[in-house]
Design a protein around this motif. Structure first.
Motif: not given
Length: 660
Positions: A200-210, A237-244, A256-263
């Motif tokens: 899995v993977s994904g993206f998150d565009f924050n609508l933040s002017f800052a 990273g996320v696709p590679h480790y998420s299969v585990l 999100n768990a893969t990014w948090s605990h691995k990447v």
């Protein structure tokens, strides 16, 4: 025109104005840093506000305005303590932020940072070709008509600059309010599977002017580097480790768990090796700077102080040494008291004496690294968070080697807390050293007196240290932090604090996956090689390794909009180069970006206050969750439209259209 000896520079009114601005900007920066994982330099908006307030005084000078921004700029970097201190809440050691303990960490560490920066000034400011982009930008802002030297043209430019900051603040603050009503979404999120094996993977565009404005300020090279990091993290990273991972989770939870605990730990390795590389390149200029500082001291002792140019007069090295030693005494007591009250009373002497030695050596180490990086890419993208990873790992390893064999398993949590505590002190040291060098570059460009700036920064440190604990406490009660029991849906990510506390726990409890960090180290080495090749083959494009590492371990909600802002800012500057007044137009773009940051951040603190009073997670909400899909599109369209309108307006104003 006042003489050099009698001109206003370090004045009472300047100190008071600087303190007031510091209080406001510190609160804004604490909120923004916890939300986005980045802090912003407050020097430029502080300089504009200072010029507006001091313009009515006939004897005001550019140097007095410089002192005001020097004080206020402490807000931009002392607030970086949030990269560590919330970890005490995350590990369950603190339930809130004790005022006097938190104040002492910030005030003592910050003052040490000022002292450490003094011998570094000659190495990293005077005798270097580092660009200091934010220091240079701030100096240009200060030169826009200060005091009696202002002519009609510069006054008009000053009014245009104030309008840019004002309208940028208003637009971003109002947009933040609309996000709080949930009529506009806060971000545009998509998660998806990328292979039939379940990756899995994904993206998150924050609508933040800052965040968008931060991108404008740090520039295209940093933006591309952060995008490179995001691609490595979420494209590989996320696709590679998420299969585990746990395939029973939803796509979003697994990503999100893969990014948090691995990447994130891969990113930590990349950041760590980048920091070490930076230090290795600094050995020679730092030694040169220390030699110059000692030479200046000998000139003073020989009664030849007047032979030193005014612009080379730091606080005398003897006084620097005394203040430094005076800071070590309460720091030793603070570390000993923490050890005593945390159940480590049998090891108080080791913790206090060893802790002070650690602060002395590691503080100077990170001060040097961060000062160099501030000169290279600016304070807004300084390596404090990355270097903090090295600091906490070093602290944890030393505790494991010298203290852990002599304590029971129930005291392991106390060791984690002590590692975070001492890292917080070092963080405060590095933050202010980093900030001070940026300010001293500004001072060099506007003919300021270094020792007066150094005194002003100590004042800013004390003011900022008094503001940070209550603001942190208010935000903790209003939102909480991600991963802490009881935190709501709007909990603040505080990504660096989460990562650093996880590293401390991993090292001390011996459950850290070193293979992830080693992978990050190799990625960092590869990026360093690429950056060195680019440096030797082209002068226009770099790939700062630290920014790549940040792109790997920060969530895309904190990076992608920065990338967008850097690209838009680059196009804006290129278009300005084809106009009549390119520099004036670019300067207005910088001021607009500063306003966008300040408006959203201050409004974030206000909304946090409302949340705390109401006890509701979303007290300003006008619509329910069923409106979320529409809110994403409405918010996105309005965001893009506002960017187009604001930048077109700034471009016209910069080319000579009336600011009225």
């Amino acid at each position: 025109m006042p003489s050099v000896s009698s001109r206003a520079e370090l004045t009472l009114r300047g100190l008071l104005i600087g303190i007031v601005i510091t209080v406001v900007f510190t609160a804004a920066n604490v909120f923004f840093g916890l939300k986005a994982g980045l802090t912003f330099a407050t020097s430029i908006p502080a300089a504009v506000i200072s010029m507006a307030l001091l313009r009515g005084f006939k004897d005001s000078t550019i140097q007095e305005n410089n002192v005001v921004q020097t004080i206020a700029s402490a807000a931009g970097t002392l607030s970086s303590i949030i990269f560590v201190l919330p970890g005490m809440i995350m590990i369950g050691w603190w339930a809130d932020f004790p005022f006097w303990t938190s104040f002492a960490i910030c005030a003592l560490g910050g003052t040490l940072g000022v002292m450490y920066s003094i011998p570094l000034r000659r190495a990293l400011v005077t005798d270097t070709d580092l660009p200091y982009p934010e220091g240079l930008a701030c100096a240009e802002v200060l030169k826009v008509g200060a005091g009696d030297d202002a002519d009609a043209g510069s006054v008009e430019e000053g009014r245009a600059g104030l309008l840019a900051v004002l309208w940028g603040s208003i637009v971003s603050a109002l947009f933040a309010v609309m996000v709080a009503t949930q009529v506009f979404a806060s971000d545009f999120v998509r998660n998806f599977r990328v292979s039939d094996k379940g990756a899995v993977s994904g993206f998150d565009f924050n609508l933040s002017f800052a965040l968008f404005a931060i991108g404008h300020l740090v520039g295209l090279s940093v933006g591309i580097a952060m995008l490179t990091g995001a691609v490595i993290g979420w494209g590989w990273g996320v696709p590679h480790y998420s299969v585990l991972g746990d395939m029973s989770q939803s796509v979003a939870d697994l990503a999100n768990a893969t990014w948090s605990h691995k990447v994130r730990f891969v990113g930590a390795g990349a950041i760590g090796v980048s920091a070490i590389w930076t230090l290795a390149k600094l050995v020679k200029p730092v030694i040169s700077g220390l030699t110059s500082a000692m030479a200046a001291s000998r000139v003073r002792k020989a009664g030849k102080a007047d032979s030193l140019p005014r612009t080379e007069r730091d606080i005398p090295i003897g006084i620097v040494g005394l203040i430094t030693l005076a800071c070590f005494v309460p720091i030793a007591w603070l570390l000993g008291y923490f050890g005593e009250t945390s159940g480590l009373g049998d090891h108080v002497a080791v913790l206090a004496i060893g802790g002070v030695a650690f602060v002395v050596l590691m503080g100077f180490f990170v001060s040097t690294v961060c000062g160099y990086m501030a000169g290279l890419i600016g304070s807004s993208n300084s390596p404090l968070s990355g270097v903090g990873i090295l600091v906490v790992i070093a602290a944890a390893l030393l505790l494991v080697a010298f203290v852990k064999p002599h304590v029971g398993p129930e005291e392991g949590k106390a060791l984690v807390a002590f590692a975070l505590f001492i890292t917080s002190v070092v963080f405060a040291v590095a933050a202010i050293a980093n900030n001070n060098l940026q300010d001293l570059k500004t001072g060099q460009l506007v003919d300021a007196t270094p020792w007066r700036q150094q005194v002003a920064l100590v004042v800013g440190v004390i003011a900022g240290a008094a503001v940070i604990p209550p603001v942190l406490d208010m935000l903790n009660k209003a939102y909480g932090f991600v991963g802490v029991a009881g935190a709501g849906a709007h909990a603040l990510p505080a990504p660096q604090a989460g990562l650093i506390s996880a590293l401390a726990q991993g090292v001390i409890t011996n459950n850290i996956d070193w293979s992830l960090i080693i992978t990050g180290i190799w990625i960092g080495v590869a990026i360093i090689v690429v950056d060195e090749i680019l440096m030797r083959t082209t002068r226009r494009m770099r790939l700062p390794p630290l920014a790549v590492g940040l792109g790997i371990y920060l969530p895309t909600v904190s990076t992608l909009m920065v990338v967008v802002g850097s690209v838009v800012g680059w196009f804006f500057d290129r278009r300005a180069d084809r106009g009549k007044k390119p520099e004036a137009t670019k300067q207005l773009g910088v001021l607009l970006a500063s306003g966008l940051i300040v408006g959203e951040s201050v409004m974030g603190v206000v909304i946090a206050f409302i949340v705390g009073l109401s006890g509701k997670a979303a007290p300003l909400a006008l619509v329910g969750g069923s409106f979320a899909g529409a809110a994403q599109w409405i918010g996105g369209i309005v965001f893009v439209a506002l960017v187009v309108v604001m930048y077109r307006w700034i471009a016209r104003m910069g080319q000579g259209t009336s600011a009225r």
